[in-house]
Design a protein around this motif. Structure first.
Motif, PDB file in Angstrom:
ATOM      1  N   PHE A 205       0.493  -1.530   0.356  1.00 54.89           N
ATOM      2  CA  PHE A 205      -0.052  -0.076  -0.396  1.00 54.89           C
ATOM      3  C   PHE A 205       1.198   1.336  -0.442  1.00 54.89           C
ATOM      4  O   PHE A 205       0.176   2.487   0.381  1.00 54.89           O
ATOM      5  CB  PHE A 205      -0.890   0.001   1.195  1.00 54.89           C
ATOM      6  N   GLU A 206       1.929   1.039   0.426  1.00 52.31           N
ATOM      7  CA  GLU A 206       3.066   2.626   0.105  1.00 52.31           C
ATOM      8  C   GLU A 206       3.198   2.729  -1.845  1.00 52.31           C
ATOM      9  O   GLU A 206       3.120   1.482  -2.341  1.00 52.31           O
ATOM     10  CB  GLU A 206       4.420   1.444  -0.074  1.00 52.31           C
ATOM     11  N   PHE A 231      -4.895  16.479   2.048  1.00 49.67           N
ATOM     12  CA  PHE A 231      -3.649  15.369   1.132  1.00 49.67           C
ATOM     13  C   PHE A 231      -4.320  14.313   0.658  1.00 49.67           C
ATOM     14  O   PHE A 231      -4.720  13.038   1.952  1.00 49.67           O
ATOM     15  CB  PHE A 231      -2.240  15.856   0.590  1.00 49.67           C
ATOM     16  N   LYS A 232      -4.866  13.377   0.304  1.00 51.08           N
ATOM     17  CA  LYS A 232      -5.325  11.948  -0.529  1.00 51.08           C
ATOM     18  C   LYS A 232      -4.212  10.887  -1.248  1.00 51.08           C
ATOM     19  O   LYS A 232      -4.361  11.942  -2.420  1.00 51.08           O
ATOM     20  CB  LYS A 232      -6.421  11.795  -0.712  1.00 51.08           C
ATOM     21  N   GLY A 239      -7.703   1.720  -4.385  1.00 48.82           N
ATOM     22  CA  GLY A 239      -8.462   2.813  -3.367  1.00 48.82           C
ATOM     23  C   GLY A 239      -7.399   3.418  -2.874  1.00 48.82           C
ATOM     24  O   GLY A 239      -6.022   3.585  -2.883  1.00 48.82           O
ATOM     25  N   LEU A 240      -8.308   4.419  -1.140  1.00 51.70           N
ATOM     26  CA  LEU A 240      -7.283   5.252  -1.005  1.00 51.70           C
ATOM     27  C   LEU A 240      -6.354   4.691  -0.267  1.00 51.70           C
ATOM     28  O   LEU A 240      -7.125   3.316   0.295  1.00 51.70           O
ATOM     29  CB  LEU A 240      -8.548   5.813   0.233  1.00 51.70           C
ATOM     30  N   LEU A 258      -4.505   2.851   5.463  1.00 50.38           N
ATOM     31  CA  LEU A 258      -4.882   1.860   4.956  1.00 50.38           C
ATOM     32  C   LEU A 258      -3.897   0.464   5.838  1.00 50.38           C
ATOM     33  O   LEU A 258      -2.960   0.336   5.326  1.00 50.38           O
ATOM     34  CB  LEU A 258      -4.952   1.512   3.110  1.00 50.38           C
ATOM     35  N   VAL A 259      -5.076   0.127   6.325  1.00 50.93           N
ATOM     36  CA  VAL A 259      -4.690  -1.448   7.081  1.00 50.93           C
ATOM     37  C   VAL A 259      -4.806  -2.715   6.052  1.00 50.93           C
ATOM     38  O   VAL A 259      -4.174  -3.127   6.083  1.00 50.93           O
ATOM     39  CB  VAL A 259      -5.270  -1.630   7.854  1.00 50.93           C
ATOM     40  N   CYS A 260      -5.900  -2.852   5.365  1.00 53.30           N
ATOM     41  CA  CYS A 260      -6.376  -4.390   5.047  1.00 53.30           C
ATOM     42  C   CYS A 260      -7.737  -4.000   3.463  1.00 53.30           C
ATOM     43  O   CYS A 260      -8.391  -3.404   3.857  1.00 53.30           O
ATOM     44  CB  CYS A 260      -6.706  -5.696   6.056  1.00 53.30           C
TER      45      CYS A 260
END
Length: 300
Positions: A205-206, A231-232, A239-240, A258-260
């Motif tokens: 997720f990086e 900022f997103k 996704g996010l 985000l975790v999972c």
């Protein structure tokens, strides 16, 4: 300050009268049940039924955010009176508290029903939301709620299928209630060192480039709170993955990460989500079920 912020929004978006995109004769909205089959989901906002993801939020990651795509729809008025079918996506923010017996209790902060529609070109439109805000575990207010066509509220573009840097959209339009605007900053962004983003939960997720791929970066703001921006970062087909809160241009420390991700609520039981043991997750779902039927088990 709000007046000046609204003038700035008009400069960004244009001086023309803002039209409700759901009422346009040039857009075709699809049945959300066809997403994932006849139509691909938006690469940044997946509305496939069952899609579920978890984020950690707050200065110390004290908040847990669970987002779940339901199989329910709410109809909004479209062109020539035809209905636009908007998918209901439930978003719950809870805080874990020790129960005094070695387990976890979950206290709600906010539970929101979001209503999203997708056009045939993949753009996702924000039809409205019902935002239930809690204080000390009790429902306190519905601030921020709106629905397209009700009391002059209008829908907006939540996320484009193929955004370009520099584009600006109203995501919602209900004066004094919901005035979020998004600007697309970059399609190949990597978080700055002060923003973080080196995800401790899952390196997939990086936004670090290379094999993982860079992120779409947006700047989100509202004339209702002109001092607050965000900022997103979005990873394509995920996704996010990261949101950074700003106050007067300075990072506040508030963030979401985000975790999972999974295709059903069962993902909450996985080690990746790190929500405790099975009993803790059971209690979480029981709490969520009391707040929204979307989290309740299917009847046998």
């Amino acid at each position: 300050d709000q007046w000046e912020a609204r003038l700035a929004d008009c400069n960004r978006i244009g001086e023309g009268r803002y039209a409700n995109p759901l009422l346009s004769s040039t857009r075709t909205f699809i049945d959300p049940d066809d997403i994932g089959t006849s139509y691909d989901p938006n690469p940044y906002v997946n509305m496939t039924v069952g899609h579920t993801y978890v984020l950690r939020a707050g200065e110390d990651f004290e908040e847990t955010v669970i987002v779940h795509v339901t199989d329910e729809v709410r109809e909004a008025e479209g062109y020539n009176g035809e209905p636009v079918r908007c998918r209901i996506v439930v978003d719950a923010v809870v805080i874990a508290e020790p129960d005094g017996m070695g387990g976890i209790e979950w206290e709600p902060e906010e539970v929101t029903d979001d209503y999203f529609a997708q056009s045939d070109n993949g753009n996702v439109y924000y039809c409205g939301e019902i935002s239930r805000n809690f204080e000390d575990g009790y429902l306190d207010n519905l601030d921020g709620s709106f629905f397209s066509g009700v009391e002059f509220a209008k829908a907006g573009v939540l996320m484009r299928q193929n955004p370009d840097a520099g584009q600006v959209d109203r995501q919602e339009y209900a004066i004094g209630e919901a005035e979020d605007v998004v600007k697309y900053i970059s399609l190949s962004a990597i978080p700055k060192s002060k923003e973080g983003g080196q995800n401790p939960n899952d390196t997939a997720f990086e936004c670090i480039g290379g094999a993982v791929g860079d992120c779409l970066k947006t700047k989100d703001f509202s004339a209702l709170e002109p001092e607050s921006t965000e900022f997103k970062y979005y990873l394509k087909d995920v996704g996010l993955v990261l949101a950074i809160a700003m106050e007067d241009g300075e990072i506040t420390g508030e963030r979401e990460e985000l975790v999972c991700v999974g295709d059903s609520l069962d993902v909450l039981y996985t080690a990746a989500c790190n929500l405790g043991d099975a009993d803790d997750v059971d209690r979480l779902l029981e709490t969520l079920c009391e707040l929204s039927p979307a989290f309740c088990p299917e009847p046998v």
